[in-house]
Design an enzyme around this catalytic site. Structure first.
Site, PDB file in Angstrom:
ATOM      1  N   GLY A 174      40.707  31.128  39.927  1.00  0.00           N
ATOM      2  CA  GLY A 174      41.354  31.382  41.210  1.00  0.00           C
ATOM      3  C   GLY A 174      42.862  31.289  41.075  1.00  0.00           C
ATOM      4  CB  CYS A 175      45.493  30.348  43.507  1.00  0.00           C
ATOM      5  SG  CYS A 175      47.286  30.124  43.593  1.00  0.00           S
ATOM      6  CE1 TYR A 176      50.568  31.748  39.564  1.00  0.00           C
ATOM      7  CE2 TYR A 176      49.965  33.225  37.771  1.00  0.00           C
ATOM      8  CZ  TYR A 176      50.821  32.880  38.806  1.00  0.00           C
ATOM      9  OH  TYR A 176      51.929  33.654  39.056  1.00  0.00           O
ATOM     10  CD1 TRP A 177      51.241  28.758  41.294  1.00  0.00           C
ATOM     11  CD2 TRP A 177      51.023  28.815  43.519  1.00  0.00           C
ATOM     12  NE1 TRP A 177      52.131  29.693  41.785  1.00  0.00           N
ATOM     13  CE2 TRP A 177      52.024  29.741  43.131  1.00  0.00           C
ATOM     14  CE3 TRP A 177      50.719  28.675  44.870  1.00  0.00           C
ATOM     15  CZ2 TRP A 177      52.719  30.514  44.072  1.00  0.00           C
ATOM     16  CZ3 TRP A 177      51.411  29.440  45.809  1.00  0.00           C
ATOM     17  CH2 TRP A 177      52.401  30.358  45.404  1.00  0.00           C
ATOM     18  CG  HIS A 207      41.685  25.038  42.601  1.00  0.00           C
ATOM     19  ND1 HIS A 207      42.772  25.837  42.869  1.00  0.00           N
ATOM     20  CD2 HIS A 207      40.924  25.743  41.731  1.00  0.00           C
ATOM     21  CE1 HIS A 207      42.674  26.979  42.180  1.00  0.00           C
ATOM     22  NE2 HIS A 207      41.555  26.936  41.489  1.00  0.00           N
TER      23      HIS A 207
END
Length: 203
Positions: A25-28, A189
């Site tokens: 998902g969003c890499y942050w 997350h």
């Protein structure tokens, strides 16, 4: 900048490569959970980690995409965290297990409200040893779910793909360690379960 891992160099002093990449998902959020939370469990396990993009398609003509390009969902790239481990023999399998704990691998190309191919659940491996471990861990978890192991996943079938690591294109500097710089920044997350299925020793 784009780089291609030197597999021979990476594995020269290890029985399993220290280099891998994770799409969750969003890499942050992926970066935060690996660099901060995983290292709370396993201090100094991460040598380096950078966010960026990878395409599983070796024939992809888009070689150095920008964040804006990838966000279109049409470039064939996945948002990833590119990781090098200090002691892969000790920590590769632990990291793969943790990967399945902090995101939902059952929602195809989606994490929460983030939808698109760029959010695919993906494990990019540098050698056969890594691939074997990743497939073993995925199989263990799928068998646990089939045996009524409880998670906070949306569905019952794991959609995570496992493949060879391709060229990595790093995201721009402002996106590296984004949640460290912006603690209240976007992150969807969270831990979906605490211990591994009972057929495997609890962590």
């Amino acid at each position: 900048s784009a780089i291609i891992p030197n597999e021979e160099q990476a594995t020269s002093v290890h029985s399993i490569s220290p280099v891998l990449a994770l799409g969750a998902g969003c890499y942050w959020g992926t970066e935060k959970f690996v660099k901060k939370d995983f290292q709370k469990k396993f201090p100094n396990s991460i040598k380096t980690a950078r966010v960026g993009f990878m395409s599983p398609n070796p024939n992809n003509r888009i070689k150095n995409p920008t964040y804006r390009d990838v966000c279109s969902g049409r470039t064939g790239h996945v948002e990833v965290l590119y990781v090098e481990l200090n002691q892969p023999e000790k920590h590769f399998e632990e990291l793969i297990r943790f990967f399945f704990q902090f995101h939902d691998p059952t929602t195809l190309n989606r994490q929460g409200n983030d939808k698109g191919y760029q959010y695919a659940s993906y494990i990019f491996c540098s050698d056969r040893e890594q691939s074997d471990v990743a497939m073993k861990v995925r199989k263990e978890l799928q068998e646990g779910i089939a045996a009524s192991f409880r998670t906070r996943y949306a569905q019952k079938e794991i959609k995570t793909k496992i493949g060879p690591i391709p060229k990595f294109t790093a995201a721009h500097a402002a996106h590296q360690e984004y949640l460290q710089k912006n603690p209240n920044g976007y992150c969807n997350h969270f831990i979906r379960f605490r211990n591994w299925p009972s057929s495997v020793a609890s962590q």
